[in-house]
Design a protein around this motif. Structure first.
Motif, mmCIF file in Angstrom:
data_model
loop_
_atom_site.group_PDB
_atom_site.id
_atom_site.type_symbol
_atom_site.label_atom_id
_atom_site.label_comp_id
_atom_site.label_asym_id
_atom_site.label_seq_id
_atom_site.Cartn_x
_atom_site.Cartn_y
_atom_site.Cartn_z
ATOM 1 N N VAL A 235 0.852 -1.191 0.000
ATOM 2 C CA VAL A 235 0.000 0.000 0.000
ATOM 3 C C VAL A 235 0.891 1.244 0.000
ATOM 4 O O VAL A 235 1.764 1.381 0.868
ATOM 5 N N LEU A 236 0.698 2.091 -0.984
ATOM 6 C CA LEU A 236 1.465 3.341 -1.049
ATOM 7 C C LEU A 236 0.580 4.464 -0.511
ATOM 8 O O LEU A 236 -0.444 4.794 -1.100
ATOM 9 N N GLU A 237 0.969 5.020 0.608
ATOM 10 C CA GLU A 237 0.089 5.973 1.308
ATOM 11 C C GLU A 237 0.832 7.239 1.685
ATOM 12 O O GLU A 237 2.018 7.402 1.421
ATOM 13 N N GLY A 259 12.900 9.917 4.793
ATOM 14 C CA GLY A 259 12.638 8.684 4.074
ATOM 15 C C GLY A 259 11.214 8.185 4.216
ATOM 16 O O GLY A 259 10.425 8.699 5.001
ATOM 17 N N VAL A 260 10.909 7.160 3.418
ATOM 18 C CA VAL A 260 9.568 6.590 3.422
ATOM 19 C C VAL A 260 9.346 5.856 4.746
ATOM 20 O O VAL A 260 10.271 5.263 5.298
ATOM 21 N N ALA A 261 8.122 5.933 5.270
ATOM 22 C CA ALA A 261 7.819 5.298 6.554
ATOM 23 C C ALA A 261 7.227 3.913 6.328
ATOM 24 O O ALA A 261 6.263 3.753 5.571
ATOM 25 N N SER A 318 4.639 4.622 3.472
ATOM 26 C CA SER A 318 3.942 5.910 3.513
ATOM 27 C C SER A 318 4.898 7.089 3.470
ATOM 28 O O SER A 318 5.986 7.038 4.042
ATOM 29 N N VAL A 319 4.438 8.131 2.822
ATOM 30 C CA VAL A 319 5.179 9.393 2.821
ATOM 31 C C VAL A 319 4.730 10.202 4.045
ATOM 32 O O VAL A 319 3.533 10.474 4.199
ATOM 33 N N PRO A 320 5.654 10.533 4.929
ATOM 34 C CA PRO A 320 5.278 11.331 6.101
ATOM 35 C C PRO A 320 4.692 12.675 5.649
ATOM 36 O O PRO A 320 5.315 13.391 4.866
ATOM 37 N N THR A 321 3.497 12.978 6.123
ATOM 38 C CA THR A 321 2.806 14.173 5.648
ATOM 39 C C THR A 321 2.279 15.001 6.822
ATOM 40 O O THR A 321 1.575 14.476 7.683
ATOM 41 N N GLN A 339 9.711 6.482 -1.583
ATOM 42 C CA GLN A 339 8.554 5.586 -1.593
ATOM 43 C C GLN A 339 8.503 4.802 -2.905
ATOM 44 O O GLN A 339 8.369 3.572 -2.920
ATOM 45 N N ALA A 340 8.627 5.518 -4.019
ATOM 46 C CA ALA A 340 8.543 4.875 -5.328
ATOM 47 C C ALA A 340 9.713 3.901 -5.523
ATOM 48 O O ALA A 340 9.542 2.763 -5.969
ATOM 49 N N ARG A 341 10.891 4.350 -5.131
ATOM 50 C CA ARG A 341 12.099 3.537 -5.327
ATOM 51 C C ARG A 341 12.040 2.258 -4.483
ATOM 52 O O ARG A 341 12.325 1.160 -4.967
#
Lengths: 353, 348
Positions: A235-237, A259-261, A318-321, A339-341
């Motif tokens: 899941v990409l969130e 970085g991505v979480a 997840s991207v920290p937002t 995230q994409a990588r």
């Protein structure tokens, strides 16, 4: 960074839960060169299948990658006597981020601009000044002078979204109304491009799902997962973080620009430990910035996907937002790239689990 | 130039209360070739004029304050987050995750931090001084551009809703400034009842006595009109202390202004068929009018209001029809020989 333009386009587009069609068409067009057979299912999910390796192999791995297209929004529930509109929220929006904001209503004859408003500070007493205004005390003003004029443009049941400028600011930050989860959508498109450009040799089917109605009940992902029966889901969130001044590290959830979480547990899912391990190992080996989500909060499509059929091993990246579910979500562009990588690398290494 | 364009352009000029001079250059770009620029004075008042060309003509002053509510940076904290204090009456209810511009060495974007629900202890909103502004910069990088004392304003984004209703920030009071300037730009010199000065006064939102008193003192007009926004009627407000959008500008009858000039202005509107609304403001108008009235030996002043809803938010709302009517009212006022004569008799 080409992807910022894509995120901007996606974030500015109109797509509260239940109204994802515009987003689906936009993404379908965007991926038409690499996924010409992408289709929209009966729930409104956009699904693209990418097949790699030996197509005739019997033990092909099935991977679902999902990013939700919908955003939080509003629904008009009343046209008041003076032409003002009552509304309710779609998805979890704090009352504190509503007053004063610009909105866009998808009216019967097209889009109508409006503002969420209530009486001015001059008319508030001491106590009123300390509190956020409750949703039922707020209304949307579209400039109509009476109910008849308002009804010519808007009817009960019309959907609305925040309307807010997208911009880049600071060192690498982006701000927009629907970063949750158009950044995930943009990441997924990036993942598709990378896999397309450099096809994995393993025999895997990758179902790229742009889902609907995450914000209200994780609905689209549930039916898509049932239809696709994946072995593994990613899941990409975007996840709400509070890496802001005055908040302890333990309560920040995650930090932007670090970085991505990777989620261990949130309010709807306990994630697959082997997948978490794989994610962290791959990130370290390949030099992709990643961090563990440090607080049990939030939830995402994983909550419904992991419970479908006889269960699906699920991972969330997840991207920290910051300021999630407001008109001004803030995220760091490097985290979107991570995230994409990382997602791409996990797909390439998925046969290890 | 259309009135709407002038309103949008003027309202987007950065002029946080106390920092009006940051807007001088832009103001002159917009108006320089349209009106005579007299001066920007020591405190931050901008003055424009058009003279009638006659000897001993009366001096008429139109005042609209040019400052806007905003904030001032009080601290640059860890990771480039800013602490601020309010300049003017800012509603905490609109601040969470609001878009702002910080006017440092260069203008930069920021977002007001909003605490996520999982960290909220109660449902009380933080006071303005407890807010943080996210610059997306490190403390070092932020300090290169911003300093303690840098002003902060809301981001200007303008739109037209149904029925020519306009939304955006700082219509209070630059929409009125735009109407005064527009009326004067379009008034033929020969029709003017006197030499007309537009005082774009400073610091109304923070220290009412500061800006306009200095401006009115140095201009020393024979009579004046103060034009400010007036709270429009919305749900949960009282009808007698609000005005109605779309019904024209308001004329305040107040013991704190000049009643004969007020009534003369009212009669002028009645005679010329200019839509207007009367409002009773017994002992105070809450505008610059009282200060003007008490400047020097006393300056006769009438208080005019433009109906405005959602005051002090970044989406204030006005009706362009009211703006057009306000321009008509101002035109008649500055061209009225009758009022000029009445004011002259007063002196005699």
């Amino acid at each position: 960074m080409a992807c910022i333009e894509l995120i901007k386009k996606l974030s500015n587009a109109f797509g509260p839960s239940g109204c994802e069609r515009e987003i689906a068409q936009m993404i379908k067009k965007e991926i038409s060169d690499i996924a010409p057979d992408a289709y929209i299912d009966r729930m409104g999910n956009l699904i693209a299948l990418m097949r790699f390796g030996d197509i005739s192999a019997s033990n092909r791995a099935r991977i679902m990658i999902s990013a939700h297209m919908d955003e939080v929004g509003f629904m008009i529930n009343e046209v008041k006597e003076g032409g003002l509109l009552g509304f309710d929220t779609i998805g979890g929006i704090s009352e504190s981020v509503l007053a004063g904001r610009r909105v866009l209503i998808h009216g019967k004859n097209g889009f109508v601009d409006g503002i969420i408003a209530s009486k001015a500070i001059h008319h508030k007493d001491k106590n009123e000044r300390k509190k956020a205004v409750a949703v039922d005390k707020l209304y949307i003003d579209i400039g109509a002078v009476d109910a008849d004029e308002a009804r010519a443009y808007v009817e009960v049941g019309d959907f609305a979204s925040f309307s807010s400028e997208f911009y880049e600011f600071g060192d690498g930050y982006i701000k927009g109304k629907a970063l949750d989860d158009r950044i995930g959508c943009a990441s997924l498109i990036e993942v598709m491009r990378s896999l397309y450009a450099n096809a994995p040799s393993e025999s895997i089917d990758v179902f790229c799902c742009f889902t609907v109605r995450e914000e209200i009940s994780l609905s689209g992902a549930k039916t898509a997962a049932f239809a696709l029966r994946p072995d593994v889901a990613i899941v990409l969130e975007s996840t709400a973080v509070a890496d802001i001044a005055g908040v302890d590290a333990s309560r920040r959830v995650a930090d932007t620009a670090k970085g991505v979480a990777v989620s261990v547990m949130d309010r709807s899912t306990i994630y697959d430990k082997e997948l978490i391990r794989l994610a962290l190992d791959v990130a370290e080996a390949e030099g992709v910035k990643a961090q563990l989500k440090r607080y049990v909060s939030g939830g995402n499509d994983a909550g419904s996907i992991h419970k479908v059929c006889d269960g699906v091993r699920t991972l969330a990246l997840s991207v920290p937002t910051r300021y999630l579910h407001s008109a001004s979500c803030v995220a760091h562009i490097d985290d979107v790239c991570s995230q994409a990588r990382l997602c791409e690398l996990i797909v390439r290494n998925i046969c290890e689990v | 130039m259309q009135l709407k364009d002038l309103i949008f352009e003027l309202c987007a000029v950065p002029s946080v209360s106390g920092f009006e001079k940051r807007g001088t250059q832009r103001l002159l770009e917009i108006l320089g070739d349209k009106l005579e620029f007299v001066a920007v004075d020591g405190v931050g008042n901008h003055i424009f004029r058009k003279c009638c060309g006659r000897q001993n003509a009366p001096k008429i002053m139109l005042d609209a304050h040019f400052d806007e509510i905003g904030m001032i940076v009080t601290d640059i904290t860890e990771a480039g987050f800013l602490r601020v204090a309010p300049l003017g009456g800012i509603d905490a209810a609109i601040m969470q995750a609001a878009d702002v511009i910080i006017y440092g060495k260069e203008p930069i974007r920021g977002v007001v931090c909003s605490t996520p629900p999982h960290l909220r202890e109660d449902d009380e909103l933080p006071e303005i001084t407890a807010l943080m502004i996210d610059t997306g910069l490190s403390k070092e990088r932020a300090s290169e551009i911003i300093s303690i004392g840098s002003p902060v304003g809301f981001a200007p984004v303008y739109a037209e809703l149904l029925g020519q209703r306009l939304v955006g920030k700082s219509f209070d009071d630059k929409a009125c400034a735009a109407c005064a300037l527009f009326a004067l730009i379009n008034a033929p010199t020969s029709s003017l009842a006197g030499d007309v000065y537009v005082l774009l006064s400073c610091t109304e939102e923070t220290s009412r006595l500061g800006g306009v008193t200095a401006g009115a003192f140095s201009l020393s007009p024979d009579y004046a009109m103060v034009i400010d926004v007036n709270l429009a009627r919305v749900p949960d407000t009282k009808s007698f202390e609000t005005v109605v959008l779309g019904k024209g500008p308001s004329i305040s009858v107040s013991a704190a202004t000049d009643v004969p000039l007020t009534r003369a202005t009212q009669r002028l509107c009645e005679k010329k068929g200019i839509a207007h609304q009367m409002i009773a403001a017994p002992s105070s108008t809450g505008t610059n009018a009282t200060s003007v009235n008490l400047t020097r030996e006393g300056i006769p002043v009438v208080d005019i209001g433009l109906p405005l809803a959602y005051m002090h938010t970044y989406n204030e709302l006005i009706d362009l029809n009211d703006c057009n009517t306000l321009c008509a009212l101002i035109s008649e006022f500055i061209c009225s020989g009758e009022i000029a004569e009445q004011m002259r008799c007063l002196e005699g």
